[in-house]
Design a protein around this motif. Structure first.
Motif, PDB file in Angstrom:
ATOM      1  N   TYR A 297       7.497  -5.674   2.123  1.00  8.09           N
ATOM      2  CA  TYR A 297       7.242  -4.655   1.106  1.00  8.09           C
ATOM      3  C   TYR A 297       6.204  -5.151   0.108  1.00  8.09           C
ATOM      4  O   TYR A 297       5.997  -6.361  -0.050  1.00  8.09           O
ATOM      5  N   TYR A 298       5.565  -4.207  -0.582  1.00 11.47           N
ATOM      6  CA  TYR A 298       4.643  -4.538  -1.662  1.00 11.47           C
ATOM      7  C   TYR A 298       5.023  -3.726  -2.901  1.00 11.47           C
ATOM      8  O   TYR A 298       5.641  -2.663  -2.805  1.00 11.47           O
ATOM      9  N   GLU A 299       4.642  -4.231  -4.059  1.00 16.19           N
ATOM     10  CA  GLU A 299       5.053  -3.617  -5.314  1.00 16.19           C
ATOM     11  C   GLU A 299       3.922  -2.795  -5.923  1.00 16.19           C
ATOM     12  O   GLU A 299       2.782  -3.256  -6.002  1.00 16.19           O
ATOM     13  N   GLU A 303       7.746  -0.364  -8.282  1.00 10.81           N
ATOM     14  CA  GLU A 303       8.434   0.206  -7.119  1.00 10.81           C
ATOM     15  C   GLU A 303       8.008  -0.545  -5.865  1.00 10.81           C
ATOM     16  O   GLU A 303       6.821  -0.789  -5.647  1.00 10.81           O
ATOM     17  N   TRP A 304       8.997  -0.896  -5.034  1.00 13.02           N
ATOM     18  CA  TRP A 304       8.711  -1.611  -3.783  1.00 13.02           C
ATOM     19  C   TRP A 304       8.549  -0.608  -2.646  1.00 13.02           C
ATOM     20  O   TRP A 304       9.427   0.219  -2.402  1.00 13.02           O
TER      21      TRP A 304
END
Length: 541
Positions: A297-299, A303-304
């Motif tokens: 995941y990335y932020e 929010e992820w």
């Protein structure tokens, strides 16, 4: 056809022979891999097996997990594990069907050719506009029930945007999946089992474990409206098992109008070739903080969000973010939960050197641009003693990747200057791709040495000046060689401008040896040339 009892999964045995197995044979030591005719099917079958075991295996502790890694359950044990969920895995029949919407049997819905189950198949607009140039219509006429089940699961798991009301999966359309595999697998079971988490950790992660009804785990056992009365489905509304069995698309395979012949995908003879299916929009609408354990995941703004494959493919530049996580000025990424769990908690239980299998579709809305997959070696990273050792490796690799990013920027700028003499626009991704490929061997050679240093002595510092200097040399050599022999020097001389090329080359050399590059790699300043004193010496005649 029952997906837990019948033999429908293509698998490769140790002697290279293909066989079709039932899920109860997953622990057979003679089976080494799935063996579908499509790469996306193999990725989907791996996720099917992981999801099935995560949903049913009674593993309460790391001790239980380790025991089954070294002594896999027999066929009867697996059959006992699967029995409580058997009703959810009927592919056909009058009752609930695997990943199919029962209400479509009585509702008016669109009829689609079976080829539309494949993600890369041309959509309605492409067919109407006659723009299916590269992936043609009419490639498939009928597929066997086994391939239909795999195609159905593949579509539901990767579901891209499909028009108004045709939902994407809970990880978005075409998610990136990263799985742990053994570098030298002893069996398929060991690779699948690496990606299964102990039950307590799984239940506390995403969803409400108190929602034990089968419809909260397998959504096709009820209708869409009852599961998401508000029109959206959040993690708190379902059981954690649901994350492996998401069904954003409303589909029902047509088993009434079947044919006899050879399957157009696997070639097997069948008297029940599926030729079409019905579909309807407005399926499950996944919203909220879904956290799939098999995706990084990335932020964004706190929010992820799940990562998706992008143009340019996969390579060592992704190693840090997908294995240990990465936080820099531009982005913050974290690995898939299963990767973090394995490296931080299982450690020496993992059973040898590992690799990361990354795969997924590069989607442009409804269009599949490419399927990417790659294996990134982890060497003995799983055998490192603790979190501090992982931090040491992370810090070291972060420096290397920062240097590589700087070097590829210098190379791209120099090539553009040599070609066009200024700031030119266009697609220069080929330059980046060649650079990353050219430096890959050097990266993994140093990575292996780095991990081995930490594995043998957790307090050792792998971030030595010698390794940074060696990496600087590899980056500089690759950039200069690509400039001289691949991109600029290889061009026709009559189309070159020597002054512009010479200036671009000089700037590249200066940049690669300059202050910024040395700061990024934390190298000492370059020695200044000694100032000449007096008259130059005359040579003897």
């Amino acid at each position: 056809m029952h997906l837990l009892e019948d033999s429908w999964i293509p698998a490769r045995r140790r002697n290279g022979r293909r066989d079709w197995i039932a899920p109860t044979q997953l622990s057979d030591p003679g089976i080494v891999a799935f063996d579908a005719d499509r790469a996306d099917f193999n990725g989907a079958l791996m996720q099917f097996a992981i999801g099935l075991l995560q949903t049913t295996a009674p593993i309460e502790s790391r001790t239980d997990w380790k025991r089954f890694l070294t002594a896999p359950p027999d066929t009867q044990t697996l059959r006992d594990w699967f029995a409580p969920v058997a009703e959810a895995f009927e592919l056909d029949g009058d009752g609930p069907r695997f990943m199919q919407d029962a209400t479509l049997a009585s509702e008016a819905s669109a009829i689609n050719p079976v080829s539309a189950l494949l993600i890369e198949s041309p959509g309605e607009n492409a067919l109407r506009n006659n723009s299916d140039h590269f992936v043609k219509r009419g490639r498939l006429d009928g597929i066997c029930p086994g391939c239909a089940a795999t195609a159905l699961f593949t579509l539901q798991t990767n579901a891209p945007a499909g028009g108004v009301g045709y939902r994407t999966g809970l990880r978005g359309g075409g998610p990136l999946t990263t799985l742990l595999l053994h570098q030298s697998p002893a069996s398929l079971w060991q690779d699948v089992w690496l990606n299964v988490t102990e039950r307590p950790q799984h239940l506390e992660r995403c969803g409400d474990a108190n929602r034990n009804g089968v419809q909260f785990r397998f959504p096709w056992l009820t209708d869409v409206a009852s599961l998401q009365p508000g029109g959206e489905l959040a993690p708190a509304q379902v059981h954690p098992d649901h994350i492996f069995w998401a069904t954003p698309r409303r589909i029902r395979l047509d088993f009434d109008n079947v044919a006899h012949g050879a399957c157009d995908l696997c070639g097997s003879e069948s008297d029940r070739l599926i030729r079409q299916f019905t579909a309807k929009n407005y399926g499950l609408n996944y919203k909220g903080a879904w956290d799939h354990p098999l995706s990084p995941y990335y932020e964004v703004k706190g929010e992820w969000l799940p990562l998706h494959p992008q143009p340019g493919g996969m390579g060592y530049r992704h190693w840090l973010a997908w294995v240990l996580g990465q936080a820099d000025a531009k982005s913050k990424q974290r690995p898939a939960r299963i990767v973090t769990h394995a490296l931080e908690w299982r450690r020496r239980q993992l059973g040898g050197a590992l690799r990361l299998w990354a795969f997924g579709y590069d989607m442009d809305n409804m269009k599949a641009r490419c399927w990417y997959e790659s294996s990134l070696p982890l060497y003995g990273l799983g055998e490192c003693a603790g979190k501090e050792a992982l931090k040491s490796v992370s810090a070291t690799v972060e420096t290397w990747l920062a240097g590589a990013q700087q070097a590829v920027f210098y190379l791209r700028s120099a090539v553009k200057a040599a070609w066009f003499g200024g700031d030119a626009r266009g697609d220069f991704s080929a330059i980046d791709a060649e650079f990353w490929q050219r430096t890959e061997t050097a990266f993994y050679t140093q990575l292996r040495q780095c991990i081995e240093t930490v594995r043998q002595n957790e307090s050792a510092d792998p971030d030595m000046l010698e390794s940074r200097q060696a990496w600087h040399h590899a980056l500089r050599s690759a950039a200069l060689d690509l400039f001289d022999t691949t991109f600029v020097g290889a061009g026709p001389i009559e189309r070159q401008k020597p002054r512009r090329v010479a200036e671009a080359h000089r700037q590249l050399v200066n940049s690669l040896n300059g202050k910024k590059m040395r700061e990024v790699l934390r190298l000492p300043a370059a020695d200044k040339p000694a100032a000449s004193r007096g008259k130059p010496a005359t040579a003897d005649v």
